[in-house]
Design a protein around this motif. Structure first.
Motif, PDB file in Angstrom:
ATOM      1  N   SER A   1      36.246 -35.733 -37.003  1.00  0.00           N
ATOM      2  CA  SER A   1      36.574 -37.161 -37.144  1.00  0.00           C
ATOM      3  C   SER A   1      36.898 -37.516 -38.590  1.00  0.00           C
ATOM      4  CB  SER A   1      35.392 -38.009 -36.658  1.00  0.00           C
ATOM      5  OG  SER A   1      34.239 -37.728 -37.448  1.00  0.00           O
ATOM      6  N   CYS A   2      37.313 -36.512 -39.364  1.00  0.00           N
ATOM      7  CA  CYS A   2      37.455 -36.682 -40.812  1.00  0.00           C
ATOM      8  C   CYS A   2      38.916 -36.818 -41.230  1.00  0.00           C
ATOM      9  CB  CYS A   2      36.825 -35.462 -41.482  1.00  0.00           C
ATOM     10  SG  CYS A   2      37.005 -35.385 -43.265  1.00  0.00           S
ATOM     11  N   TYR A   3      39.202 -37.821 -42.068  1.00  0.00           N
ATOM     12  CA  TYR A   3      40.489 -37.908 -42.753  1.00  0.00           C
ATOM     13  C   TYR A   3      40.332 -37.235 -44.115  1.00  0.00           C
ATOM     14  CZ  TYR A   3      42.088 -41.576 -39.489  1.00  0.00           C
ATOM     15  OH  TYR A   3      42.473 -42.279 -38.379  1.00  0.00           O
ATOM     16  N   LEU A   4      41.296 -36.425 -44.475  1.00  0.00           N
ATOM     17  CA  LEU A   4      41.244 -35.720 -45.754  1.00  0.00           C
ATOM     18  C   LEU A   4      42.463 -36.078 -46.596  1.00  0.00           C
ATOM     19  CD1 LEU A   4      39.745 -33.339 -47.348  1.00  0.00           C
ATOM     20  CD2 LEU A   4      41.630 -31.922 -46.511  1.00  0.00           C
ATOM     21  N   PRO A   5      42.275 -36.547 -47.838  1.00  0.00           N
ATOM     22  CA  PRO A   5      43.432 -36.752 -48.718  1.00  0.00           C
ATOM     23  C   PRO A   5      43.960 -35.390 -49.152  1.00  0.00           C
ATOM     24  CG  PRO A   5      41.384 -37.203 -49.905  1.00  0.00           C
ATOM     25  CD  PRO A   5      41.003 -36.914 -48.476  1.00  0.00           C
ATOM     26  N   ALA A   6      45.170 -35.050 -48.733  1.00  0.00           N
ATOM     27  CA  ALA A   6      45.712 -33.710 -48.982  1.00  0.00           C
ATOM     28  C   ALA A   6      46.446 -33.626 -50.320  1.00  0.00           C
ATOM     29  CB  ALA A   6      46.634 -33.303 -47.841  1.00  0.00           C
ATOM     30  N   ARG A   7      47.470 -34.458 -50.484  1.00  0.00           N
ATOM     31  CA  ARG A   7      48.182 -34.572 -51.767  1.00  0.00           C
ATOM     32  C   ARG A   7      48.344 -36.057 -52.049  1.00  0.00           C
ATOM     33  NH1 ARG A   7      50.366 -29.752 -53.442  1.00  0.00           N
ATOM     34  NH2 ARG A   7      51.630 -30.848 -54.974  1.00  0.00           N
ATOM     35  N   PHE A   8      47.889 -36.498 -53.214  1.00  0.00           N
ATOM     36  CA  PHE A   8      47.801 -37.941 -53.409  1.00  0.00           C
ATOM     37  C   PHE A   8      47.838 -38.336 -54.876  1.00  0.00           C
ATOM     38  CE2 PHE A   8      43.582 -36.243 -53.774  1.00  0.00           C
ATOM     39  CZ  PHE A   8      43.015 -36.964 -54.816  1.00  0.00           C
ATOM     40  N   ASP A   9      48.064 -39.636 -55.064  1.00  0.00           N
ATOM     41  CA  ASP A   9      48.007 -40.263 -56.374  1.00  0.00           C
ATOM     42  C   ASP A   9      47.253 -41.580 -56.173  1.00  0.00           C
ATOM     43  OD1 ASP A   9      49.257 -40.213 -59.227  1.00  0.00           O
ATOM     44  OD2 ASP A   9      49.599 -42.243 -58.517  1.00  0.00           O
ATOM     45  N   ALA A  10      46.176 -41.777 -56.907  1.00  0.00           N
ATOM     46  CA  ALA A  10      45.372 -42.998 -56.766  1.00  0.00           C
ATOM     47  C   ALA A  10      45.159 -43.628 -58.139  1.00  0.00           C
ATOM     48  CB  ALA A  10      44.028 -42.688 -56.116  1.00  0.00           C
ATOM     49  N   GLU A  11      45.225 -44.962 -58.171  1.00  0.00           N
ATOM     50  CA  GLU A  11      45.044 -45.660 -59.444  1.00  0.00           C
ATOM     51  C   GLU A  11      44.165 -46.884 -59.257  1.00  0.00           C
ATOM     52  OE1 GLU A  11      48.240 -45.606 -62.383  1.00  0.00           O
ATOM     53  OE2 GLU A  11      48.089 -47.803 -62.441  1.00  0.00           O
ATOM     54  N   VAL A  12      43.228 -47.042 -60.185  1.00  0.00           N
ATOM     55  CA  VAL A  12      42.280 -48.158 -60.158  1.00  0.00           C
ATOM     56  C   VAL A  12      42.366 -48.901 -61.485  1.00  0.00           C
ATOM     57  CG1 VAL A  12      39.840 -48.815 -60.027  1.00  0.00           C
ATOM     58  CG2 VAL A  12      40.695 -46.906 -58.641  1.00  0.00           C
ATOM     59  N   GLU A  13      42.340 -50.238 -61.418  1.00  0.00           N
ATOM     60  CA  GLU A  13      42.199 -51.047 -62.628  1.00  0.00           C
ATOM     61  C   GLU A  13      40.973 -51.937 -62.470  1.00  0.00           C
ATOM     62  OE1 GLU A  13      45.522 -53.011 -64.361  1.00  0.00           O
ATOM     63  OE2 GLU A  13      46.964 -51.459 -63.754  1.00  0.00           O
ATOM     64  N   LEU A  14      40.138 -51.968 -63.510  1.00  0.00           N
ATOM     65  CA  LEU A  14      38.928 -52.782 -63.528  1.00  0.00           C
ATOM     66  C   LEU A  14      38.858 -53.527 -64.846  1.00  0.00           C
ATOM     67  CD1 LEU A  14      36.173 -50.286 -62.286  1.00  0.00           C
ATOM     68  CD2 LEU A  14      36.743 -52.460 -61.188  1.00  0.00           C
ATOM     69  N   ASP A  15      38.600 -54.853 -64.785  1.00  0.00           N
ATOM     70  CA  ASP A  15      38.439 -55.566 -66.055  1.00  0.00           C
ATOM     71  C   ASP A  15      37.026 -56.151 -66.172  1.00  0.00           C
ATOM     72  OD1 ASP A  15      38.308 -58.071 -64.776  1.00  0.00           O
ATOM     73  OD2 ASP A  15      40.422 -58.494 -65.100  1.00  0.00           O
ATOM     74  N   LYS A  16      36.727 -56.651 -67.356  1.00  0.00           N
ATOM     75  CA  LYS A  16      35.375 -57.138 -67.649  1.00  0.00           C
ATOM     76  C   LYS A  16      34.936 -58.277 -66.751  1.00  0.00           C
ATOM     77  CE  LYS A  16      35.232 -55.867 -72.551  1.00  0.00           C
ATOM     78  NZ  LYS A  16      35.173 -56.372 -73.957  1.00  0.00           N
ATOM     79  N   ALA A  17      35.896 -59.012 -66.215  1.00  0.00           N
ATOM     80  CA  ALA A  17      35.556 -60.131 -65.336  1.00  0.00           C
ATOM     81  C   ALA A  17      35.247 -59.669 -63.916  1.00  0.00           C
ATOM     82  CB  ALA A  17      36.700 -61.139 -65.317  1.00  0.00           C
ATOM     83  N   GLY A  18      35.454 -58.374 -63.636  1.00  0.00           N
ATOM     84  CA  GLY A  18      35.159 -57.852 -62.309  1.00  0.00           C
ATOM     85  C   GLY A  18      36.349 -57.792 -61.373  1.00  0.00           C
ATOM     86  N   TYR A  19      37.523 -58.139 -61.879  1.00  0.00           N
ATOM     87  CA  TYR A  19      38.711 -58.059 -61.016  1.00  0.00           C
ATOM     88  C   TYR A  19      39.205 -56.615 -60.952  1.00  0.00           C
ATOM     89  CZ  TYR A  19      38.783 -63.110 -60.919  1.00  0.00           C
ATOM     90  OH  TYR A  19      38.430 -64.421 -60.721  1.00  0.00           O
ATOM     91  N   TYR A  20      39.718 -56.256 -59.802  1.00  0.00           N
ATOM     92  CA  TYR A  20      40.109 -54.870 -59.584  1.00  0.00           C
ATOM     93  C   TYR A  20      41.440 -54.786 -58.849  1.00  0.00           C
ATOM     94  CZ  TYR A  20      39.331 -55.400 -54.614  1.00  0.00           C
ATOM     95  OH  TYR A  20      39.452 -55.826 -53.315  1.00  0.00           O
ATOM     96  N   SER A  21      42.068 -53.630 -58.977  1.00  0.00           N
ATOM     97  CA  SER A  21      43.144 -53.241 -58.069  1.00  0.00           C
ATOM     98  C   SER A  21      42.892 -51.780 -57.724  1.00  0.00           C
ATOM     99  CB  SER A  21      44.527 -53.434 -58.699  1.00  0.00           C
ATOM    100  OG  SER A  21      44.757 -52.486 -59.712  1.00  0.00           O
ATOM    101  N   LEU A  22      43.137 -51.445 -56.473  1.00  0.00           N
ATOM    102  CA  LEU A  22      42.931 -50.084 -55.999  1.00  0.00           C
ATOM    103  C   LEU A  22      44.158 -49.683 -55.191  1.00  0.00           C
ATOM    104  CD1 LEU A  22      41.303 -47.525 -55.350  1.00  0.00           C
ATOM    105  CD2 LEU A  22      40.050 -48.833 -53.622  1.00  0.00           C
TER     106      LEU A  22
ATOM    107  N   VAL B   1      30.611 -44.628 -63.827  1.00  0.00           N
ATOM    108  CA  VAL B   1      29.767 -45.821 -63.816  1.00  0.00           C
ATOM    109  C   VAL B   1      30.177 -46.697 -64.996  1.00  0.00           C
ATOM    110  CG1 VAL B   1      27.420 -46.724 -63.930  1.00  0.00           C
ATOM    111  CG2 VAL B   1      27.849 -44.529 -62.786  1.00  0.00           C
ATOM    112  N   PHE B   2      30.469 -47.968 -64.707  1.00  0.00           N
ATOM    113  CA  PHE B   2      30.890 -48.931 -65.714  1.00  0.00           C
ATOM    114  C   PHE B   2      29.850 -50.046 -65.819  1.00  0.00           C
ATOM    115  CE2 PHE B   2      34.442 -47.044 -63.460  1.00  0.00           C
ATOM    116  CZ  PHE B   2      35.192 -46.508 -64.487  1.00  0.00           C
ATOM    117  N   ILE B   3      29.805 -50.676 -66.997  1.00  0.00           N
ATOM    118  CA  ILE B   3      28.780 -51.679 -67.274  1.00  0.00           C
ATOM    119  C   ILE B   3      29.403 -53.078 -67.336  1.00  0.00           C
ATOM    120  CG2 ILE B   3      26.972 -52.425 -68.872  1.00  0.00           C
ATOM    121  CD1 ILE B   3      26.937 -49.502 -69.931  1.00  0.00           C
ATOM    122  N   ILE B   4      28.855 -53.980 -66.516  1.00  0.00           N
ATOM    123  CA  ILE B   4      29.252 -55.392 -66.605  1.00  0.00           C
ATOM    124  C   ILE B   4      28.430 -56.034 -67.710  1.00  0.00           C
ATOM    125  CG2 ILE B   4      29.051 -57.644 -65.448  1.00  0.00           C
ATOM    126  CD1 ILE B   4      31.329 -56.263 -64.309  1.00  0.00           C
ATOM    127  N   GLU B   5      29.097 -56.564 -68.729  1.00  0.00           N
ATOM    128  CA  GLU B   5      28.371 -57.165 -69.858  1.00  0.00           C
ATOM    129  C   GLU B   5      28.140 -58.647 -69.644  1.00  0.00           C
ATOM    130  OE1 GLU B   5      30.977 -55.908 -73.081  1.00  0.00           O
ATOM    131  OE2 GLU B   5      29.393 -54.530 -73.718  1.00  0.00           O
TER     132      GLU B   5
END
Length: 206
Positions: free
Chosen positions: A22-43, A202-206
């Motif tokens: 029942s497993c999905y496996l990422p075979a070949r991929f490109d992933a990008e994440v953006e995180l800012d100090k205010a906690g907003y993200y894009s994935l 692990v990132f720190i929220i200040e």
């Protein structure tokens, strides 16, 4: 081997088979994440994935072309239910291409998972008690990784994270400042094979 040990091993192998089927496996991929100090993200995730059970069934000749079409239709509906899925295309041999994007306020939603919690490929999690944001990739035991590799499947790609948050810890391949804006740091994980370490930061929220 006594009966109890044999039974325990049989149960363990049976559970592993169910998990992998029942497993999905990422075979070949490109992933990008953006995180800012205010906690907003894009994935974002763009790449090829494999349904392990479908791949194995096709490889073993246990799934007919008609059954293959039905199973792919189920997988496509699974992804289509998620508005973050921008594109889905079946390739062949249990492999399909997915483009998936989501943005928002992580401090509000607490957890963001591609694809979902019971099928985790990549996750962002805000741990309110500690003030940390944790990014981590798919978790598989070494034994299951070896089983998947022995099937003929593998995993290759890159995960990148851009952030202006303080970084508590990570196991990224590289870390560097953004040359256009030194307030931001880039972490990159080069996933060379399914045996590569599970990505985590692990990132720190200040």
């Amino acid at each position: 081997m006594n009966f109890k040990a044999f039974a325990a091993k049989a149960i363990s192998l049976s559970v592993a088979a169910v998990v992998l089927a029942s497993c999905y496996l990422p075979a070949r991929f490109d992933a990008e994440v953006e995180l800012d100090k205010a906690g907003y993200y894009s994935l974002k995730f763009d790449g090829y994935m494999a349904d392990v059970g479908l791949y194995q069934g096709l490889k073993d000749g246990k799934i007919s072309p008609e059954e293959e079409k039905k199973k792919i239709a189920v997988i496509e509906r699974d992804f289509a239910r998620d508005a973050s899925t921008k594109d889905f295309q079946y390739y062949r041999e249990g492999h399909f291409k997915v483009n998936w994007e989501r943005t928002g306020d992580l401090l509000k939603v607490k957890t963001v998972t591609f694809i979902r919690r019971n099928e985790l490929i990549l996750q962002l999690k805000y741990v309110e008690q500690s003030g940390y944001i944790v990014m981590e990739g798919k978790s598989l035991t070494r034994e299951n990784r070896q089983r998947i590799y022995d099937m003929g499947l593998d995993m290759q790609g890159q995960i990148r994270v851009k952030t202006d948050m303080p970084i508590k810890s990570h196991n990224a391949t590289t870390e560097k400042k953004d040359p256009r804006d030194p307030r931001f740091t880039w972490l990159a994980w080069d996933v060379a094979s399914i045996m590569s370490p599970r990505p985590r930061a692990v990132f720190i929220i200040e």
